[in-house]
Design an enzyme around this catalytic site. Structure first.
Site, PDB file in Angstrom:
ATOM      1  N   HIS A 120       0.822  -1.213   0.000  1.00 55.31           N
ATOM      2  CA  HIS A 120       0.000   0.000   0.000  1.00 55.31           C
ATOM      3  C   HIS A 120       0.857   1.265   0.000  1.00 55.31           C
ATOM      4  O   HIS A 120       0.387   2.335  -0.395  1.00 55.31           O
ATOM      5  CB  HIS A 120      -0.980   0.005   1.181  1.00 55.31           C
ATOM      6  CG  HIS A 120      -0.370   0.279   2.513  1.00 55.31           C
ATOM      7  ND1 HIS A 120      -0.123  -0.703   3.447  1.00 55.31           N
ATOM      8  CD2 HIS A 120       0.042   1.438   3.098  1.00 55.31           C
ATOM      9  CE1 HIS A 120       0.400  -0.172   4.528  1.00 55.31           C
ATOM     10  NE2 HIS A 120       0.507   1.130   4.346  1.00 55.31           N
ATOM     11  N   ASP A 150      -0.697  -7.413   1.094  1.00 55.65           N
ATOM     12  CA  ASP A 150      -0.084  -6.112   1.397  1.00 55.65           C
ATOM     13  C   ASP A 150       1.431  -6.228   1.506  1.00 55.65           C
ATOM     14  O   ASP A 150       2.066  -5.555   2.315  1.00 55.65           O
ATOM     15  CB  ASP A 150      -0.662  -5.506   2.678  1.00 55.65           C
ATOM     16  CG  ASP A 150      -0.311  -4.016   2.811  1.00 55.65           C
ATOM     17  OD1 ASP A 150      -0.045  -3.373   1.780  1.00 55.65           O
ATOM     18  OD2 ASP A 150      -0.280  -3.516   3.949  1.00 55.65           O
ATOM     19  N   GLY A 222       4.296   5.792   9.251  1.00 56.02           N
ATOM     20  CA  GLY A 222       5.708   5.697   8.896  1.00 56.02           C
ATOM     21  C   GLY A 222       6.317   4.376   9.305  1.00 56.02           C
ATOM     22  O   GLY A 222       7.362   3.972   8.802  1.00 56.02           O
ATOM     23  N   ASN A 223       5.641   3.666  10.246  1.00 59.78           N
ATOM     24  CA  ASN A 223       6.104   2.337  10.647  1.00 59.78           C
ATOM     25  C   ASN A 223       5.740   1.266   9.630  1.00 59.78           C
ATOM     26  O   ASN A 223       6.275   0.148   9.683  1.00 59.78           O
ATOM     27  CB  ASN A 223       5.513   1.931  11.999  1.00 59.78           C
ATOM     28  CG  ASN A 223       6.366   2.340  13.168  1.00 59.78           C
ATOM     29  OD1 ASN A 223       5.940   3.124  14.018  1.00 59.78           O
ATOM     30  ND2 ASN A 223       7.581   1.822  13.235  1.00 59.78           N
ATOM     31  N   SER A 224       4.805   1.554   8.725  1.00 54.54           N
ATOM     32  CA  SER A 224       4.358   0.559   7.750  1.00 54.54           C
ATOM     33  C   SER A 224       5.540  -0.005   6.976  1.00 54.54           C
ATOM     34  O   SER A 224       6.358   0.739   6.433  1.00 54.54           O
ATOM     35  CB  SER A 224       3.361   1.173   6.771  1.00 54.54           C
ATOM     36  OG  SER A 224       2.143   1.457   7.401  1.00 54.54           O
ATOM     37  N   ALA A 241      -0.579  -1.962   9.870  1.00 50.91           N
ATOM     38  CA  ALA A 241      -1.756  -1.125  10.104  1.00 50.91           C
ATOM     39  C   ALA A 241      -1.857  -0.765  11.576  1.00 50.91           C
ATOM     40  O   ALA A 241      -1.302  -1.437  12.442  1.00 50.91           O
ATOM     41  CB  ALA A 241      -3.028  -1.851   9.659  1.00 50.91           C
ATOM     42  N   ILE A 242      -2.576   0.314  11.843  1.00 53.34           N
ATOM     43  CA  ILE A 242      -2.855   0.723  13.214  1.00 53.34           C
ATOM     44  C   ILE A 242      -4.332   1.009  13.340  1.00 53.34           C
ATOM     45  O   ILE A 242      -5.032   1.251  12.361  1.00 53.34           O
ATOM     46  CB  ILE A 242      -2.035   1.963  13.640  1.00 53.34           C
ATOM     47  CG1 ILE A 242      -2.312   3.140  12.701  1.00 53.34           C
ATOM     48  CG2 ILE A 242      -0.568   1.646  13.712  1.00 53.34           C
ATOM     49  CD1 ILE A 242      -1.587   4.413  13.110  1.00 53.34           C
ATOM     50  N   LEU A 279      -9.925 -23.092  -5.804  1.00 51.88           N
ATOM     51  CA  LEU A 279     -10.719 -24.320  -5.745  1.00 51.88           C
ATOM     52  C   LEU A 279     -12.006 -24.189  -6.537  1.00 51.88           C
ATOM     53  O   LEU A 279     -12.566 -25.187  -6.977  1.00 51.88           O
ATOM     54  CB  LEU A 279     -11.050 -24.671  -4.292  1.00 51.88           C
ATOM     55  CG  LEU A 279      -9.913 -25.284  -3.476  1.00 51.88           C
ATOM     56  CD1 LEU A 279     -10.382 -25.568  -2.052  1.00 51.88           C
ATOM     57  CD2 LEU A 279      -9.423 -26.569  -4.127  1.00 51.88           C
ATOM     58  N   GLY A 280     -12.506 -22.956  -6.705  1.00 54.95           N
ATOM     59  CA  GLY A 280     -13.730 -22.765  -7.466  1.00 54.95           C
ATOM     60  C   GLY A 280     -14.982 -23.010  -6.649  1.00 54.95           C
ATOM     61  O   GLY A 280     -15.858 -23.777  -7.049  1.00 54.95           O
TER      62      GLY A 280
END
Length: 469
Positions: A120, A150, A222-224, A241-242, A279-280
């Site tokens: 992201h 992600d 900024g930690n992402s 995320a936070i 798998l459908g």
């Protein structure tokens, strides 16, 4: 009298001796309690994470992203192609806005310069700069990105790099100490500490594969993409995320487990993308109410609501109404659990599903088939669907594997469909209570109606009915 005096003095000396002994015992006991309350020491040094972090911090980098994107919340109004497609009056497209994003990354392959981060962060990126602990900066190129997990990998050409060893995130337990290392608010190589607050978190509003580690180690903007490490200095998670007002930290942060990231990185480096298998079949949560209606003794799992003809699930003998309760021995408690477990397996991968079929337990071997790559060409709705842009549900779609039909790409705000409540981002799975399998089929069937068009809409994990009068 004298003898008596001598006897009294001896008694006093004995009494004093007993008092001194008791006082000595009390003093020694008190010292023992005080020593026990002190932090344990190694030699003359206080306990510290510094030795471990000296090995970890050089592997965590700061990432600066510069890019541009179109402003405007409504794709129908902001996308010139869609406006032309529907014959709307031309208007100047909104001016592109430039943006800058600060994030973090982890060097996972020092020899080849591979850096693991969040996908992201890299959306609409034009320029990516990686800065090391020693302040050297390098331009990075994207090797691969995967939105469902992600996870992304970028590469830099640099020497004297330090990679971080991967730990086994399946060994984590609630209460384990962890440290988060990253670049919060542009403050590079910042370390915070906490514990693992919960495991297997899902249902957080993400469209991807959710199996988050929850931690109270402070994670801020900024930690992402930064590292979550155990006390051995091994990478056990990628901060992602936070949860908090206005993006602030309130002690609830989430990280992608290292085992999930490891599988994704391997595929991204080898192929530039993750070649997913399928798998459908369509699945949903087995709720207590559904379990009661199906007369099942279990109360959790992934309920199979539909099996596609000719699919891997059909070949394996899976039937609608079956409940998947485990994959390769790992418990499945929800549709998210199953989607995550299968989403990390590639085409050709084999697995063993434990199925509850009317309170009988079955073990079914399955082999995932390569997900079909479908066309994303726009299909123009007509009649009651005039003003609606449709496309087949692609492997990159949030509903892929959960719904079959057509994705609604855009809706003209002035159309009958919009007035009825049809919105972009939802999925049409039935027309007049008949299942549909493609955007073209939706448009063709809908075109037969000049009033009261009944649509089945897949929205937020459930199916709702909508009528266009």
């Amino acid at each position: 009298m004298t003898r008596g005096h001598h006897h009294s003095a001896g008694a006093e000396r004995k009494t004093l001796g007993v008092v001194l002994i008791l006082a000595g015992i009390w003093l020694l006991s008190t010292l023992a309690v005080v020593r026990a309350a002190e932090p344990s020491r190694v030699g003359n040094e206080m306990p510290s994470l510094a030795p471990m972090l000296e090995r970890v911090v050089p592997s965590v980098v700061s990432i600066a992203i510069q890019g541009s994107g179109n402003a405007g919340p409504d794709p129908m109004l902001s996308d010139p192609f869609l406006r032309k497609f529907f014959g709307l009056p031309e208007q100047p497209s909104p001016s592109e806005r430039s943006f800058q994003v600060a994030g973090s990354g982890v060097i996972v392959d020092a020899k080849n310069g591979y850096v693991l981060t969040n996908s992201h962060l890299l959306e609409n990126a034009d320029e990516i700069t990686v800065t090391l602990l020693d302040h050297r900066s390098f331009s990075a190129k994207v090797i691969g990105m995967d939105q469902p997990t992600d996870v992304a990998v970028v590469q830099i050409k640099a020497d004297r790099l330090t990679s971080l060893p991967l730990g086994d995130s399946s060994d984590l337990k609630v209460g384990d100490y962890v440290a988060a290392v990253g670049n919060p608010y542009g403050l590079s190589q910042t370390v915070t500490m906490g514990i693992v607050s919960a495991l297997g978190r899902s249902g957080l509003g993400s469209d991807g594969l959710e199996n988050f580690i929850q931690t109270d180690a402070s994670i801020n903007p900024g930690n992402s993409g930064g590292a979550l490490v155990n006390l051995q200095g091994e990478l056990v998670g990628i901060n992602s995320a936070i949860f908090g007002p206005a993006g602030s930290n309130v002690g609830i942060g989430f990280a992608i487990p290292s085992n999930m990231a490891k599988d994704a990185v391997r595929e991204l480096i080898a192929h530039g993308k993750i070649r997913r298998g399928e798998l459908g079949m369509l699945i949903q949560d087995l709720t207590p109410l559904l379990a009661q209606a199906f007369r099942l003794k279990i109360s959790a799992g992934a309920l199979v609501s539909r099996v596609m003809a000719g699919s891997a699930a059909s070949s394996a003998g899976i039937l609608a109404g079956d409940v998947v309760v485990a994959v390769d021995g790992r418990p499945i408690r929800s549709d998210v659990d199953l989607r995550t477990a299968l989403g990390l397996l590639g085409a050709g991968a084999k697995a063993r599903l434990t199925i509850d079929r009317h309170n009988r337990v079955l073990e079914l071997p399955v082999e995932l088939r390569e997900a079909n790559t479908v066309s994303t060409a726009l299909v123009k709705g007509e009649g009651l669907l005039a003003g609606v842009a449709l496309a087949d549900i692609s492997p990159d779609s949030a509903a892929y594997g959960q719904a079959d039909g057509a994705e609604i790409l855009a809706v003209d705000p002035q159309s009958d469909a919009a007035q009825a409540g049809l919105i972009a981002g939802d999925f049409i799975v039935s027309v007049d209570q008949q299942p549909v399998h493609s955007a073209t089929q939706v448009a063709q069937r809908a075109n037969r109606f000049n009033k009261l068009l009944l649509l089945g809409i897949f929205h937020a994990g459930g199916i709702q009915y909508l009528v266009i009068p």
